[in-house]
Design a protein around this motif. Structure first.
Motif, PDB file in Angstrom:
ATOM      1  N   UNK A 203      37.651  30.245  20.896  1.00  0.00           N
ATOM      2  CA  UNK A 203      38.599  29.409  21.840  1.00  0.00           C
ATOM      3  C   UNK A 203      40.576  29.951  22.034  1.00  0.00           C
ATOM      4  N   UNK A 204      40.074  31.785  21.255  1.00  0.00           N
ATOM      5  CA  UNK A 204      41.228  32.506  21.416  1.00  0.00           C
ATOM      6  C   UNK A 204      41.157  32.895  22.381  1.00  0.00           C
ATOM      7  N   UNK A 205      39.894  32.744  22.733  1.00  0.00           N
ATOM      8  CA  UNK A 205      40.023  34.184  24.358  1.00  0.00           C
ATOM      9  C   UNK A 205      40.017  32.632  25.508  1.00  0.00           C
ATOM     10  N   UNK A 206      40.385  31.819  25.260  1.00  0.00           N
ATOM     11  CA  UNK A 206      40.146  30.823  26.749  1.00  0.00           C
ATOM     12  C   UNK A 206      42.288  30.876  27.383  1.00  0.00           C
ATOM     13  N   UNK A 207      42.694  31.437  26.337  1.00  0.00           N
ATOM     14  CA  UNK A 207      44.468  30.968  26.950  1.00  0.00           C
ATOM     15  C   UNK A 207      44.835  32.083  28.261  1.00  0.00           C
ATOM     16  N   UNK A 208      44.531  32.836  28.875  1.00  0.00           N
ATOM     17  CA  UNK A 208      44.918  33.201  30.608  1.00  0.00           C
ATOM     18  C   UNK A 208      46.303  33.222  30.603  1.00  0.00           C
ATOM     19  N   UNK A 209      47.030  34.349  31.039  1.00  0.00           N
ATOM     20  CA  UNK A 209      47.663  34.393  31.716  1.00  0.00           C
ATOM     21  C   UNK A 209      48.253  33.797  33.367  1.00  0.00           C
ATOM     22  N   UNK A 210      48.473  32.967  33.980  1.00  0.00           N
ATOM     23  CA  UNK A 210      47.398  33.273  35.695  1.00  0.00           C
ATOM     24  C   UNK A 210      48.280  34.600  36.465  1.00  0.00           C
ATOM     25  N   UNK A 211      48.633  34.223  36.102  1.00  0.00           N
ATOM     26  CA  UNK A 211      49.854  35.042  37.475  1.00  0.00           C
ATOM     27  C   UNK A 211      49.789  36.460  37.261  1.00  0.00           C
ATOM     28  N   UNK A 216      46.609  41.316  38.184  1.00  0.00           N
ATOM     29  CA  UNK A 216      45.345  42.114  38.047  1.00  0.00           C
ATOM     30  C   UNK A 216      44.358  42.093  39.005  1.00  0.00           C
ATOM     31  N   UNK A 217      44.150  41.760  39.447  1.00  0.00           N
ATOM     32  CA  UNK A 217      43.166  41.207  41.096  1.00  0.00           C
ATOM     33  C   UNK A 217      43.774  42.257  42.204  1.00  0.00           C
ATOM     34  N   UNK A 218      45.296  41.713  42.132  1.00  0.00           N
ATOM     35  CA  UNK A 218      45.562  42.270  43.038  1.00  0.00           C
ATOM     36  C   UNK A 218      45.558  43.753  43.632  1.00  0.00           C
ATOM     37  N   UNK A 219      45.853  43.818  42.730  1.00  0.00           N
ATOM     38  CA  UNK A 219      46.067  45.488  41.942  1.00  0.00           C
ATOM     39  C   UNK A 219      44.862  46.393  41.927  1.00  0.00           C
ATOM     40  N   UNK A 220      43.741  45.624  41.358  1.00  0.00           N
ATOM     41  CA  UNK A 220      42.619  46.344  41.392  1.00  0.00           C
ATOM     42  C   UNK A 220      41.887  46.038  43.073  1.00  0.00           C
ATOM     43  N   UNK A 221      42.575  45.767  43.700  1.00  0.00           N
ATOM     44  CA  UNK A 221      41.836  45.062  45.038  1.00  0.00           C
ATOM     45  C   UNK A 221      42.192  46.429  46.302  1.00  0.00           C
ATOM     46  N   UNK A 222      43.326  46.692  45.654  1.00  0.00           N
ATOM     47  CA  UNK A 222      44.352  47.454  46.610  1.00  0.00           C
ATOM     48  C   UNK A 222      43.731  48.889  45.918  1.00  0.00           C
ATOM     49  N   UNK A 223      42.909  48.911  44.583  1.00  0.00           N
ATOM     50  CA  UNK A 223      43.266  50.521  44.309  1.00  0.00           C
ATOM     51  C   UNK A 223      41.635  51.194  44.776  1.00  0.00           C
ATOM     52  N   UNK A 224      40.752  49.619  44.536  1.00  0.00           N
ATOM     53  CA  UNK A 224      39.135  48.909  45.156  1.00  0.00           C
ATOM     54  C   UNK A 224      39.338  49.986  46.764  1.00  0.00           C
ATOM     55  N   UNK A 225      40.521  49.210  47.559  1.00  0.00           N
ATOM     56  CA  UNK A 225      40.036  49.846  48.610  1.00  0.00           C
ATOM     57  C   UNK A 225      40.943  51.281  49.561  1.00  0.00           C
ATOM     58  N   UNK A 226      42.625  51.973  48.248  1.00  0.00           N
ATOM     59  CA  UNK A 226      41.933  53.301  48.248  1.00  0.00           C
ATOM     60  C   UNK A 226      41.540  53.995  48.417  1.00  0.00           C
TER      61      UNK A 226
END
Length: 335
Positions: A203-211, A216-226
């Motif tokens: 249960x303590x792993x379920x709370x995430x900051x959506x923004x 993080x996903x957008x940053x990973x996408x940019x790094x992957x493209x580069x």
């Protein structure tokens, strides 16, 4: 006593309960186990109503739950340890994080009771309480809340902290919070574990900051493209960028090496004119009269050229010209 006779003695409601739970475990790919110790029944009913149609709520005996899990083909080794005390089962087709998000979204508030522990700072706000003066004045005094009597009611003189996180709630404070209609205790269903399509998540792993997660996903996408552009990964989106990058780099090399073509002649002339202008400026700073009027060149750069040459030109502006470069420049200008 035969086996058949012992089976007959199992209460019918238990058999029906196990069958119903087994059906739920097979039908829903996700279920949560929540601790409902001390959880207000009223708030549980409100939560059930708000999540109706998306979540099935079920309170049952822990032994019956384990039997139903086994019948549904679920490994019960972990659940045998955590299924203790009063528990609530929540069945859904949402994923674990969506379920937790919905539960958190619908958290509510209630009054603190004497002896409970404050989970955050409690402040009595400044203003008219609507409480007539009398015995309650002594309560305000015990809690060290500055007050005054105005228009036959008690007025709090300023915002006052009466409890900090971890403090025990006294009877006087619990009573005052109710009289002031301040339900400050957050009521949130405590999730022990969620089973999501074979994966068990605490249960303590379920709370995430959506923004933060999206960024993080957008940053990973940019790094992957580069990275893909650097290694020339054969994907359409990557190759389009590789071609643009290769064209710009090739054009920059051609211009720098003064290789004249119909496409580069204008840019080579502009580049030479600019370098000559910068050289003349540097000479004038050193008091050298070259016998010509220095005029700032008009450089019409294409958008893509700006991207390629911007950093290089900024460096050229800031760079100090050496004596050898001055000599070479004078030779180029005067032959």
């Amino acid at each position: 006593m035969t086996l058949a006779e012992s089976v007959r003695k199992i209460p019918q409601w238990k058999i029906e309960e196990v069958e119903y739970l087994t059906k739920l475990f097979r039908e829903y790919p996700v279920f949560a186990i929540a601790d409902i110790t001390g959880f207000p029944t009223k708030h549980l009913q409100i939560l059930r109503k708000k999540l109706s149609g998306r979540v099935v709520f079920r309170v049952s005996r822990n032994k019956l739950v384990l039997i139903a899990m086994k019948r549904a083909g679920i490994d019960t080794s972990l659940f045998e340890k955590i299924l203790s005390g009063p528990n609530l089962l929540l069945f859904t087709k949402m994923n674990a994080f969506e379920l937790y998000g919905e539960i958190e979204k619908h958290k509510s508030k209630t009054y603190y009771k004497p002896g409970e522990i404050a989970d955050k700072e409690i402040i009595i706000p400044e203003g008219d309480t609507g409480i007539p003066p009398g015995p309650m004045l002594s309560v305000f005094g015990k809690l060290k809340i500055p007050t005054r009597v105005q228009a036959n009611t008690i007025v709090v003189a300023k915002d006052t902290v009466v409890a900090k996180p971890g403090d025990k709630i006294s009877e006087d404070l619990a009573s005052l919070l109710q009289k002031l209609d301040l339900p400050l205790k957050e009521v949130l269903l405590k999730i022990k574990y969620v089973y999501d399509r074979g994966v068990v998540i605490p249960g303590d792993r379920l709370k995430i900051d959506i923004n933060e997660y999206v960024n993080s996903i957008l940053k990973a996408q940019i790094q992957a493209i580069n990275l893909g552009v650097e290694i020339v990964w054969p994907e359409r989106e990557i190759l389009e960028r590789v071609i643009v990058k290769a064209y710009r780099e090739a054009r920059a090399i051609v211009v720098e090496s003064s290789f004249i073509t119909s496409e580069t002649i204008d840019e080579i002339i502009r580049s030479a004119h600019f370098k000559a202008y910068m050289l003349a400026i540097e000479l004038s700073k050193r008091g050298v009269d070259i016998g010509i009027k220095i005029e700032k060149p008009i450089i019409e750069e294409k958008r893509e050229e700006k991207v390629v040459k911007k950093e290089e030109r900024e460096e050229e502006k800031e760079k100090t010209v050496s004596e050898e470069e001055l000599a070479e420049g004078l030779g180029a200008i005067f032959g």
